[in-house]
Design a protein around this motif. Sequence first.
Motif, short mmCIF file in Angstrom:
data_model
loop_
_atom_site.label_atom_id
_atom_site.label_comp_id
_atom_site.label_asym_id
_atom_site.label_seq_id
_atom_site.Cartn_x
_atom_site.Cartn_y
_atom_site.Cartn_z
N ALA A 172 -22.93 -19.30 6.73
CA ALA A 172 -24.21 -19.98 6.91
C ALA A 172 -24.03 -21.49 6.99
CB ALA A 172 -25.15 -19.62 5.75
N ARG A 173 -23.12 -22.03 6.18
CA ARG A 173 -22.90 -23.48 6.20
C ARG A 173 -22.28 -23.93 7.51
NH1 ARG A 173 -24.39 -28.28 6.09
NH2 ARG A 173 -22.90 -29.85 5.35
N VAL A 174 -21.32 -23.18 8.01
CA VAL A 174 -20.70 -23.54 9.29
C VAL A 174 -21.75 -23.48 10.40
CG1 VAL A 174 -19.09 -22.76 11.08
CG2 VAL A 174 -18.35 -22.90 8.70
N ARG A 175 -22.56 -22.45 10.41
CA ARG A 175 -23.59 -22.34 11.45
C ARG A 175 -24.62 -23.46 11.34
NH1 ARG A 175 -24.58 -17.83 14.51
NH2 ARG A 175 -22.90 -16.29 14.51
N GLU A 176 -24.89 -23.88 10.11
CA GLU A 176 -25.80 -25.00 9.92
C GLU A 176 -25.21 -26.28 10.52
OE1 GLU A 176 -27.99 -27.42 6.25
OE2 GLU A 176 -26.38 -26.01 5.83
N ILE A 177 -23.91 -26.48 10.31
CA ILE A 177 -23.26 -27.70 10.81
C ILE A 177 -23.19 -27.69 12.33
CG2 ILE A 177 -21.08 -28.98 10.89
CD1 ILE A 177 -20.55 -27.92 8.01
N VAL A 178 -22.73 -26.57 12.91
CA VAL A 178 -22.50 -26.55 14.36
C VAL A 178 -23.77 -26.28 15.13
CG1 VAL A 178 -20.11 -25.82 14.00
CG2 VAL A 178 -21.85 -24.10 14.50
N GLY A 179 -24.78 -25.74 14.45
CA GLY A 179 -26.05 -25.50 15.13
C GLY A 179 -26.16 -24.06 15.59
N GLY A 180 -27.15 -23.40 15.05
CA GLY A 180 -27.63 -22.11 15.49
C GLY A 180 -26.64 -21.01 15.77
N PHE A 181 -26.11 -21.00 16.99
CA PHE A 181 -25.42 -19.81 17.47
C PHE A 181 -23.96 -19.72 17.03
CE2 PHE A 181 -28.94 -20.44 20.46
CZ PHE A 181 -29.55 -19.20 20.36
N GLY A 182 -23.34 -20.80 16.59
CA GLY A 182 -21.96 -20.74 16.13
C GLY A 182 -21.02 -21.54 17.00
N ALA A 183 -19.76 -21.54 16.61
CA ALA A 183 -18.74 -22.35 17.28
C ALA A 183 -18.23 -21.67 18.54
CB ALA A 183 -17.57 -22.60 16.32
N ASP A 184 -17.64 -22.49 19.43
CA ASP A 184 -17.01 -21.95 20.63
C ASP A 184 -15.68 -21.30 20.32
OD1 ASP A 184 -18.93 -23.01 22.64
OD2 ASP A 184 -18.23 -24.94 21.88
N LEU A 185 -14.94 -21.89 19.36
CA LEU A 185 -13.61 -21.38 19.01
C LEU A 185 -13.41 -21.51 17.51
CD1 LEU A 185 -10.26 -21.97 20.83
CD2 LEU A 185 -10.41 -22.49 18.40
N VAL A 186 -12.87 -20.48 16.92
CA VAL A 186 -12.45 -20.51 15.52
C VAL A 186 -10.96 -20.17 15.48
CG1 VAL A 186 -12.67 -19.50 13.21
CG2 VAL A 186 -14.72 -19.90 14.61
N MET A 187 -10.18 -20.99 14.77
CA MET A 187 -8.75 -20.75 14.64
C MET A 187 -8.39 -20.58 13.18
SD MET A 187 -5.51 -23.05 15.95
CE MET A 187 -5.91 -22.78 17.68
N ASP A 188 -7.70 -19.48 12.86
CA ASP A 188 -7.26 -19.24 11.48
C ASP A 188 -5.88 -19.83 11.26
OD1 ASP A 188 -6.83 -18.30 8.90
OD2 ASP A 188 -5.86 -16.50 9.68
N CYS A 189 -5.81 -20.78 10.33
CA CYS A 189 -4.53 -21.38 9.91
C CYS A 189 -4.33 -21.19 8.42
CB CYS A 189 -4.53 -22.88 10.23
SG CYS A 189 -4.87 -23.30 11.95
N SER A 190 -5.05 -20.25 7.83
CA SER A 190 -5.09 -20.15 6.37
C SER A 190 -3.99 -19.29 5.78
CB SER A 190 -6.45 -19.57 5.93
OG SER A 190 -6.52 -18.19 6.25
N GLY A 191 -3.52 -18.31 6.53
CA GLY A 191 -2.54 -17.39 5.99
C GLY A 191 -3.13 -16.28 5.14
N HIS A 192 -4.46 -16.16 5.11
CA HIS A 192 -5.11 -15.11 4.32
C HIS A 192 -5.84 -14.16 5.26
CE1 HIS A 192 -7.35 -12.98 1.26
NE2 HIS A 192 -6.61 -13.59 0.34
N PRO A 193 -5.56 -12.85 5.18
CA PRO A 193 -6.17 -11.92 6.14
C PRO A 193 -7.69 -11.86 6.09
CG PRO A 193 -5.01 -10.75 4.39
CD PRO A 193 -4.63 -12.18 4.26
N SER A 194 -8.30 -12.22 4.95
CA SER A 194 -9.76 -12.17 4.86
C SER A 194 -10.43 -13.19 5.76
CB SER A 194 -10.21 -12.39 3.41
OG SER A 194 -9.88 -13.70 2.98
N ALA A 195 -9.65 -14.17 6.26
CA ALA A 195 -10.24 -15.18 7.14
C ALA A 195 -10.78 -14.57 8.42
CB ALA A 195 -9.20 -16.26 7.47
N GLY A 196 -10.14 -13.52 8.91
CA GLY A 196 -10.53 -12.95 10.20
C GLY A 196 -11.96 -12.46 10.27
#
Length: 383
Positions: A254-278
Amino acid sequence: MEHIRVCTHAGPGSEPVIRTVPWPKVGRKAALIKIGACGVCGTDLHILKGHWPKPLPWPFTLGHELGGIIVECGEEFSEDFMSKPLTVGSKVMIPPLMPCGRCYYCIHYPQTANKCLTPVYYGRYLGFDKAPHMWGGWAEYVYVDLDMLPGTKIYKLPDDMSLRLGALSEPLTSCIRAFNRASRAGGFAWGDTVVIQGSGPIGILAVAAALEMGAGRVICVGAPEEPRLKLAREFGAEATVNIEELKSPQDRIARVREIVGGFGADLVMDCSGHPSAGPEGIEMLRDGGTYVEMGQFTDAGSIDTSWHRICTKDLNVLGSWGFTGNDLPLGVDMLYRTRDKYPWLKMQTIYPFTEAGVAQAVKDAMAMKTVKSTIVPWPELVE
């Protein structure tokens, strides 16, 4: 005859042991490189935690993010992989994964030579027992020999480039290659909004890479605030989301969508090393967006997810593994070109090359007290 110190680990969970080996006889197509700086990679940490999915030649020397200087070379060791001249005194780096150039993938699919079947792998698959015993970056010197290991790649750094900066070229290249994967798949374009999951060294480098490659907005999701999220903003992230404050995936989405506006980001990249990120990251995307997974270099386990979300959101989902031989100049060039634009060296916390120093570098990296723990055997080379 002078002796050389190298660090080894006997297996997952073991303490570092510094061993002494003799000064090698340098072959006609070989070189001895004095290491100025070598980073502690997240992959090193996973290996020490026992997460690496393949057999490893314990004991061996970890470390593959290195910048060094040639102190001795054979008469036929005269140029790097890109045909730039090399001599004693040249600043260089070597990547960990060096495609052989002869296997199925190298010949038929050179764009995915990163999946070489018989690569040369420094800091991982070359055991200490193999003479002359200098096969990783947590050491005073590293040895390269094109006769012994023909797939070896070596890259010249600019003469006035800091060796600490050179040590960042390998992880940065992995980020650049991941964004190029997305671009070639039609999933990353100039002005796009990008979310980076993870605020460790790869996440920070990905923030810079995204901006240099044309992202319009970059948001970083991670923790802790000090030193990581604060540094992400210094590197140009317009906003950060602290997972220690927003503890549920729903709140972070919800916070990310609030920042980027409504529909969401164009690209999300996982650099975390944790499978729950997906599963979390795909919900930060707009429909039709692109998800890039580059953080799972070791097997940290599986997690329940719904493939229906990937289908119904009409997503591109890409994996990116390391880089090919021709990618590395992109990382070196970006670091050199932007050396005064980003606070690169603020990423690095310096540790001495002692058993206690190496152990502390690893411990602090695992505790996320540093962004990039960096081992410096010869402080005079990086001052």
